[in-house]
Design an enzyme around this catalytic site. Structure first.
Site, mmCIF file in Angstrom:
data_model
loop_
_atom_site.group_PDB
_atom_site.id
_atom_site.type_symbol
_atom_site.label_atom_id
_atom_site.label_comp_id
_atom_site.label_asym_id
_atom_site.label_seq_id
_atom_site.Cartn_x
_atom_site.Cartn_y
_atom_site.Cartn_z
ATOM 1 N N GLY A 147 0.778 -1.235 0.000
ATOM 2 C CA GLY A 147 0.000 0.000 0.000
ATOM 3 C C GLY A 147 0.810 1.286 0.000
ATOM 4 N N GLU A 179 3.295 4.745 4.875
ATOM 5 C CA GLU A 179 2.133 3.852 4.904
ATOM 6 C C GLU A 179 0.985 4.475 4.107
ATOM 7 O OE1 GLU A 179 0.788 1.189 5.065
ATOM 8 O OE2 GLU A 179 0.185 0.574 7.072
ATOM 9 N N ASP A 180 0.090 3.639 3.617
ATOM 10 C CA ASP A 180 -1.062 4.177 2.886
ATOM 11 C C ASP A 180 -2.121 4.716 3.839
ATOM 12 O OD1 ASP A 180 -1.681 1.607 3.779
ATOM 13 O OD2 ASP A 180 -2.472 0.906 1.860
ATOM 14 N N ASP A 210 -5.627 2.865 10.224
ATOM 15 C CA ASP A 210 -7.035 2.586 10.508
ATOM 16 C C ASP A 210 -7.187 2.373 12.022
ATOM 17 O OD1 ASP A 210 -9.711 1.902 9.869
ATOM 18 O OD2 ASP A 210 -9.193 -0.200 9.647
ATOM 19 N N PHE A 229 -14.808 2.585 3.598
ATOM 20 C CA PHE A 229 -13.711 1.868 2.955
ATOM 21 C C PHE A 229 -13.131 2.718 1.834
ATOM 22 C CE2 PHE A 229 -11.123 -1.327 1.065
ATOM 23 C CZ PHE A 229 -10.677 -1.999 2.185
ATOM 24 N N ARG A 247 -5.993 -0.232 -6.465
ATOM 25 C CA ARG A 247 -4.756 0.266 -5.870
ATOM 26 C C ARG A 247 -4.098 1.345 -6.733
ATOM 27 N NH1 ARG A 247 -2.057 -2.280 -1.905
ATOM 28 N NH2 ARG A 247 -2.545 -4.459 -2.196
HETATM 29 P P1 IMP Z 1 -4.833 -0.990 10.902
HETATM 30 O O1 IMP Z 1 -3.857 -1.972 11.406
HETATM 31 O O2 IMP Z 1 -6.237 -1.293 11.333
HETATM 32 O O3 IMP Z 1 -4.470 0.445 11.179
HETATM 33 O O4 IMP Z 1 -4.932 -1.149 9.335
HETATM 34 C C1 IMP Z 1 -3.854 -1.005 8.577
HETATM 35 C C2 IMP Z 1 -3.975 -1.643 7.219
HETATM 36 O O5 IMP Z 1 -5.301 -2.097 6.860
HETATM 37 C C3 IMP Z 1 -3.648 -0.598 6.213
HETATM 38 O O6 IMP Z 1 -2.268 -0.530 6.030
HETATM 39 C C4 IMP Z 1 -4.374 -1.073 4.994
HETATM 40 O O7 IMP Z 1 -3.561 -1.993 4.297
HETATM 41 C C5 IMP Z 1 -5.610 -1.767 5.523
HETATM 42 N N1 IMP Z 1 -6.775 -0.850 5.502
HETATM 43 C C6 IMP Z 1 -7.425 -0.329 6.554
HETATM 44 N N2 IMP Z 1 -8.458 0.443 6.181
HETATM 45 C C7 IMP Z 1 -8.456 0.422 4.829
HETATM 46 C C8 IMP Z 1 -9.283 1.063 3.820
HETATM 47 O O8 IMP Z 1 -10.234 1.821 4.081
HETATM 48 N N3 IMP Z 1 -8.947 0.790 2.537
HETATM 49 C C9 IMP Z 1 -7.906 -0.011 2.191
HETATM 50 N N4 IMP Z 1 -7.124 -0.614 3.076
HETATM 51 C C10 IMP Z 1 -7.378 -0.391 4.391
HETATM 52 MG MG MG Z 2 -1.023 -0.715 4.404
#
Ligand code: IMP
Ligand code: MG
Length: 181
Positions: A43, A102-103, A106, A159, A172
Site C-alpha cells: 500500500g 504507509e497508505d 485505521d 472503505f 490500488r
Molecule cells: P490498521 O492496522 O487497522 O491500522 O490497518 C492497517 C492496514 O489495513 C492498512 O495498512 C491497509 O492496508 C488496511 N486498511 C485499513 N483500512 C483500509 C481502507 O479503508 N482501505 C484499504 N485498506 C485499508
Molecule cells: Mg497498508
C-alpha cells in the site's frame, strides 16, 4: 460486481497534498544528509515513490535510502491487531532515523506493531510516520497515541481505495482517493 469508487479527493488534490508532505519532510529534516524511508508494502509504494520524486527534485543533496517491509494484518472479528511479517527488511537500520511510509492508518494495530518492531528488534534510533490517509474514528483507544508526523488526509469511517489502497486487490493504482459505498 463491485461498484466503481466514488471520488473523495481528486488526482489534483492528492498531487498537491503529497507535494506539501514532501516539503514538510524536507523542512523538518533540514541539515540531514540522509533520509531513510521504510515503505510498507504494497500500500505505501505509491506514496513513497511520489514523495521521493518530489524530494529529489527539491533537494539534490539529500541521499534517499528506501527500505521496505511487507506486513499482513489479521483484523479478525475482534481486531486484535495481530500482525505477521511477510517479507522482512533486507538490511540493517540500526541507529538510523527512519520515516515509515504507509497508505492508511485505521485501527492503528499495524503501525503499533511496526513502530515497536523497528524500535525494539531493529534498533532504529528514531521513527517518524508518513501516511497518506488516517481514519481517526476507527483508532482503538490503546493506539490513540500513535503520532502521524506527515499526514495527507483524514477520512470518515468508510472503505477507502486508490493511491495504494486496495479492495481485494482492486483499485490500488487509481490516481485519486475514492470511497467504496
Ligand atoms: P490498521 O492496522 O487497522 O491500522 O490497518 C492497517 C492496514 O489495513 C492498512 O495498512 C491497509 O492496508 C488496511 N486498511 C485499513 N483500512 C483500509 C481502507 O479503508 N482501505 C484499504 N485498506 C485499508
Ligand atoms: Mg497498508
Amino acid at each position: 460486481m463491485i461498484a466503481q469508487p466514488r471520488e473523495l479527493f481528486s488526482e489534483e488534490k492528492v498531487n498537491k497534498k503529497i507535494s506539501e508532505m514532501a516539503v514538510n519532510i524536507l523542512y523538518q529534516n533540514i541539515g540531514i544528509r540522509e533520509l531513510n524511508f521504510i515503505t510498507v508494502l504494497d500500500g505505501g509504494r505509491m506514496l513513497a515513490e511520489m514523495l521521493q520524486n518530489r524530494i529529489r527534485i527539491a533537494n539534490k543533496f539529500v541521499d534517499i535510502n528506501n527500505y521496505s517491509i511487507k506486513l499482513e494484518s489479521y483484523s479478525g472479528k475482534e481486531s486484535t491487531g495481530l500482525v505477521k511479517i511477510k517479507k522482512d527488511l533486507e538490511s540493517s537500520i540500526e541507529d538510523k532515523e527512519i520515516i515509515i511510509v504507509e497508505d492508511i492508518v485505521d485501527t492503528g494495530g499495524t503501525m503499533n506493531f511496526l513502530i515497536n518492531y523497528l524500535k525494539n528488534q531493529k534498533k532504529a534510533r528514531s521513527i517518524k510516520l508518513a501516511s497518506l490517509v488516517s481514519k481517526p474514528d476507527r483508532r482503538l483507544p490503546e493506539y490513540r497515541n500513535i503520532k502521524i508526523d506527515y499526514l495527507g488526509f483524514e477520512v470518515p469511517d468508510k472503505f477507502i481505495v486508490g493511491c495504494g489502497m486496495d479492495y481485494d486487490g482492486k483499485f490500488r493504482e487509481l490516481n485519486y482517493i475514492g470511497i467504496i459505498d
